[in-house]
Design an enzyme around this catalytic site. Structure first.
Site, PDB file in Angstrom:
ATOM      1  N   HIS A   1       0.838  -1.197   0.000  1.00 18.37           N
ATOM      2  CA  HIS A   1       0.000   0.000   0.000  1.00 18.37           C
ATOM      3  C   HIS A   1       0.874   1.248   0.000  1.00 18.37           C
ATOM      4  O   HIS A   1       2.084   1.184   0.213  1.00 18.37           O
ATOM      5  CB  HIS A   1      -0.977   0.017   1.187  1.00 18.37           C
ATOM      6  CG  HIS A   1      -0.402   0.501   2.485  1.00 18.37           C
ATOM      7  ND1 HIS A   1      -1.145   1.074   3.486  1.00 18.37           N
ATOM      8  CD2 HIS A   1       0.867   0.509   2.955  1.00 18.37           C
ATOM      9  CE1 HIS A   1      -0.382   1.393   4.505  1.00 18.37           C
ATOM     10  NE2 HIS A   1       0.846   1.066   4.224  1.00 18.37           N
TER      11      HIS A   1
ATOM     12  N   CYS B   1       4.753   7.563   4.288  1.00 21.31           N
ATOM     13  CA  CYS B   1       4.045   6.377   3.779  1.00 21.31           C
ATOM     14  C   CYS B   1       3.506   6.575   2.363  1.00 21.31           C
ATOM     15  O   CYS B   1       2.737   5.756   1.870  1.00 21.31           O
ATOM     16  CB  CYS B   1       2.898   6.008   4.722  1.00 21.31           C
ATOM     17  SG  CYS B   1       3.476   5.724   6.406  1.00 21.31           S
TER      18      CYS B   1
ATOM     19  N   HIS C   1       4.993   0.457  -0.417  1.00 16.99           N
ATOM     20  CA  HIS C   1       5.735  -0.442   0.462  1.00 16.99           C
ATOM     21  C   HIS C   1       4.772  -1.525   0.947  1.00 16.99           C
ATOM     22  O   HIS C   1       3.590  -1.497   0.609  1.00 16.99           O
ATOM     23  CB  HIS C   1       6.341   0.324   1.650  1.00 16.99           C
ATOM     24  CG  HIS C   1       5.315   0.988   2.505  1.00 16.99           C
ATOM     25  ND1 HIS C   1       4.715   2.180   2.168  1.00 16.99           N
ATOM     26  CD2 HIS C   1       4.753   0.621   3.686  1.00 16.99           C
ATOM     27  CE1 HIS C   1       3.843   2.508   3.091  1.00 16.99           C
ATOM     28  NE2 HIS C   1       3.826   1.585   4.033  1.00 16.99           N
TER      29      HIS C   1
ATOM     30  N   HIS D   1       3.470  -4.552   4.102  1.00 19.60           N
ATOM     31  CA  HIS D   1       3.401  -4.974   5.501  1.00 19.60           C
ATOM     32  C   HIS D   1       2.897  -6.409   5.571  1.00 19.60           C
ATOM     33  O   HIS D   1       2.143  -6.841   4.696  1.00 19.60           O
ATOM     34  CB  HIS D   1       2.395  -4.139   6.300  1.00 19.60           C
ATOM     35  CG  HIS D   1       2.722  -2.692   6.399  1.00 19.60           C
ATOM     36  ND1 HIS D   1       3.662  -2.201   7.265  1.00 19.60           N
ATOM     37  CD2 HIS D   1       2.220  -1.621   5.745  1.00 19.60           C
ATOM     38  CE1 HIS D   1       3.722  -0.881   7.145  1.00 19.60           C
ATOM     39  NE2 HIS D   1       2.859  -0.499   6.231  1.00 19.60           N
TER      40      HIS D   1
ATOM     41  N   HIS E   1      -1.561 -10.690  -0.728  1.00 25.08           N
ATOM     42  CA  HIS E   1      -0.626 -10.467  -1.833  1.00 25.08           C
ATOM     43  C   HIS E   1      -1.203  -9.547  -2.903  1.00 25.08           C
ATOM     44  O   HIS E   1      -0.983  -9.741  -4.103  1.00 25.08           O
ATOM     45  CB  HIS E   1      -0.152 -11.802  -2.435  1.00 25.08           C
ATOM     46  CG  HIS E   1       0.828 -12.511  -1.557  1.00 25.08           C
ATOM     47  ND1 HIS E   1       0.458 -13.159  -0.402  1.00 25.08           N
ATOM     48  CD2 HIS E   1       2.171 -12.645  -1.632  1.00 25.08           C
ATOM     49  CE1 HIS E   1       1.522 -13.676   0.169  1.00 25.08           C
ATOM     50  NE2 HIS E   1       2.580 -13.372  -0.542  1.00 25.08           N
TER      51      HIS E   1
ATOM     52  N   GLU F   1      -0.699  -3.547  11.649  1.00 26.24           N
ATOM     53  CA  GLU F   1       0.109  -3.164  10.491  1.00 26.24           C
ATOM     54  C   GLU F   1       1.568  -3.258  10.923  1.00 26.24           C
ATOM     55  O   GLU F   1       2.112  -2.326  11.518  1.00 26.24           O
ATOM     56  CB  GLU F   1      -0.260  -1.751  10.053  1.00 26.24           C
ATOM     57  CG  GLU F   1       0.319  -1.367   8.708  1.00 26.24           C
ATOM     58  CD  GLU F   1      -0.097   0.028   8.304  1.00 26.24           C
ATOM     59  OE1 GLU F   1      -1.101   0.156   7.596  1.00 26.24           O
ATOM     60  OE2 GLU F   1       0.555   0.993   8.733  1.00 26.24           O
TER      61      GLU F   1
END
Ligand SMILES: [Zn+2]
Length: 113
Positions: free
Chosen positions: A13, A21, A25, A27, A63, A100
């Site tokens: 996201h 952010c 990237h 998580h 994914h 997260e």
């Protein structure tokens, strides 16, 4: 009585306009579900059934990139989305906590979505 399971999904996201952010990237999201119900013949629900229903709801997003389905995929918005999806499948009241990464989470319940 309460009964809980933990599942994990890996997703990408970015938060549009956010200083840190804003870049794409990923998580590992830990997803904790706690249901509440009365045990019948010693069980509220078979763990296998609860995990199956939960995994069906999560499979759509594992994914994948949250930005494909959410305009602003903060953990709060992800938590709300997953809670709505779980509510379509689970017949018990539940509390959902979405982590997260480590040390950061949001929580909602079936009563509030
Ligand atoms: Zn992030």
């Amino acid at each position: 009585m309460k009964l809980g399971i933990t599942e994990y999904i890996d997703c990408a996201h970015f938060l549009p306009g956010h200083e840190k952010c804003g870049r794409l990237h990923g998580h590992t999201y830990k997803v904790e579900i706690v249901i509440e119900g009365d045990p019948k013949k010693g069980m509220i629900i078979d763990f296998a059934d609860l995990k199956k229903q939960t995994r069906e709801a999560l499979a759509e997003y594992d994914h994948r990139n949250w930005n494909d389905v959410l305009e602003y995929p903060s953990v709060e918005n992800i938590c709300e989305l997953l809670s709505r999806r779980l509510k379509e499948r689970l017949t018990f009241p539940f509390v959902l906590r979405v982590w997260e990464g480590a040390g950061k989470w949001a929580e909602t319940s079936s009563a509030s979505v």
